[in-house]
Write an enzyme that holds these catalytic residues in place. Sequence first.
Site, short mmCIF file in Angstrom:
data_model
loop_
_atom_site.label_atom_id
_atom_site.label_comp_id
_atom_site.label_asym_id
_atom_site.label_seq_id
_atom_site.Cartn_x
_atom_site.Cartn_y
_atom_site.Cartn_z
N SER A 1 35.08 45.89 40.80
CA SER A 1 34.83 45.99 42.19
C SER A 1 35.67 46.94 42.80
O SER A 1 36.78 47.29 42.46
CB SER A 1 34.87 44.58 42.77
OG SER A 1 34.75 44.60 44.15
N TYR B 1 40.25 37.81 45.12
CA TYR B 1 39.22 38.21 44.74
C TYR B 1 39.65 39.82 43.84
O TYR B 1 39.31 39.81 42.82
CB TYR B 1 38.08 38.31 45.33
CG TYR B 1 36.84 39.20 44.93
CD1 TYR B 1 36.25 38.60 43.73
CD2 TYR B 1 36.72 40.39 45.37
CE1 TYR B 1 35.18 39.30 43.31
CE2 TYR B 1 35.51 41.27 44.82
CZ TYR B 1 34.69 40.71 43.59
OH TYR B 1 33.89 41.26 43.18
N LYS C 1 39.96 41.00 39.95
CA LYS C 1 39.18 41.94 39.33
C LYS C 1 40.09 43.00 38.64
O LYS C 1 39.86 43.45 37.66
CB LYS C 1 38.17 42.76 40.17
CG LYS C 1 37.22 41.82 40.56
CD LYS C 1 35.98 41.61 39.23
CE LYS C 1 34.81 40.78 40.00
NZ LYS C 1 34.05 40.53 38.51
#
Length: 323
Positions: free
Chosen positions: A117, A141, A145
């Site tokens: 991402s 998050y 990643k």
Amino acid sequence: MTWLITGGAGYIGAHVVHAMTEAGERAVVYDDLSTGIAERVPQGVPLVEGSTLDGDRVARVLAEHEVTGVVHLAAKKQVGESVEQPLLYYRQNVEGLRVLLEAVTQAGVGSFVFSSSAAVYGMPDVDLVTEETPCVPMSPYGETKLTGEWLVRATGRATGLSTASLRYFNVAGAANPGLADVGVFNLVPMVFERLTEGRPPLIFGDDYPTPDGTCIRDYIHVADLAEAHVAAARALRSSPGRDLTLNIGRGEGVSVREMIDTINAVTGYDSPPTVVPRRPGDPARVVASAERITMELGWKARRDLRDMITTAWEGWLHHHPRP
């Protein structure tokens, strides 16, 4: 060659499955269906329900379907939720990946495409974000990643597994209405929801250092994104030992105000947005440099902003029919 696609019943995952099968690749979907929808999986494509945390089940699926490559999309992906539940995100996104990679290497699978991402970059202070732009994620998050990229790359170097980490920018649109995004977490469906409920769209801050004062992002059609996965998978298959880290975007910035104006035009609404205070952590501009993926894979986005909005709106109406 058979590709196991984890999270293949999700919004992006289902588009990848359809693109892979349309390109003549064999696919198997592995999804816990916590957010995925079984009906999104094409007829004839096996769907196995399970978690990437279940190493024994993953190993059986790899063996039973003679899997030779994996496209890993299964993950938790809501930034706000990750702040509230970091342990959940590290368990699902990092430990789930570690378990999957362990099974993959033990099974002798040769290729691994990882769904990353643009969140790995955090708040980059550059006009165009290249793959060399420093990664300073601002949420659990984004951290998971980036950690995932490190884990994938280290595994490839240690075992010879061919790997690709694909850094998505802002995904929108639908290849067909049945595959549309049914969640209301991203800008486009959030605006759709407010318009259809008779409420004005929201702009979170209009005092950013941008031409119209609103945040600028790089939007990519989900069908283009899916085709990039096909290109990456085939590149790994043809070049054993390859290690790729690639942005997936159009290299074009669109402001929030421009996006809302386009949505109003496409949907036929005429609802001026309401400006509310900034959200903490929103960078002013995040736009991809998409040169490397074109050079490495020969891939380039083909669909424009209006295509994204039009197909997303058709999908919204499919899942939220008007009375």
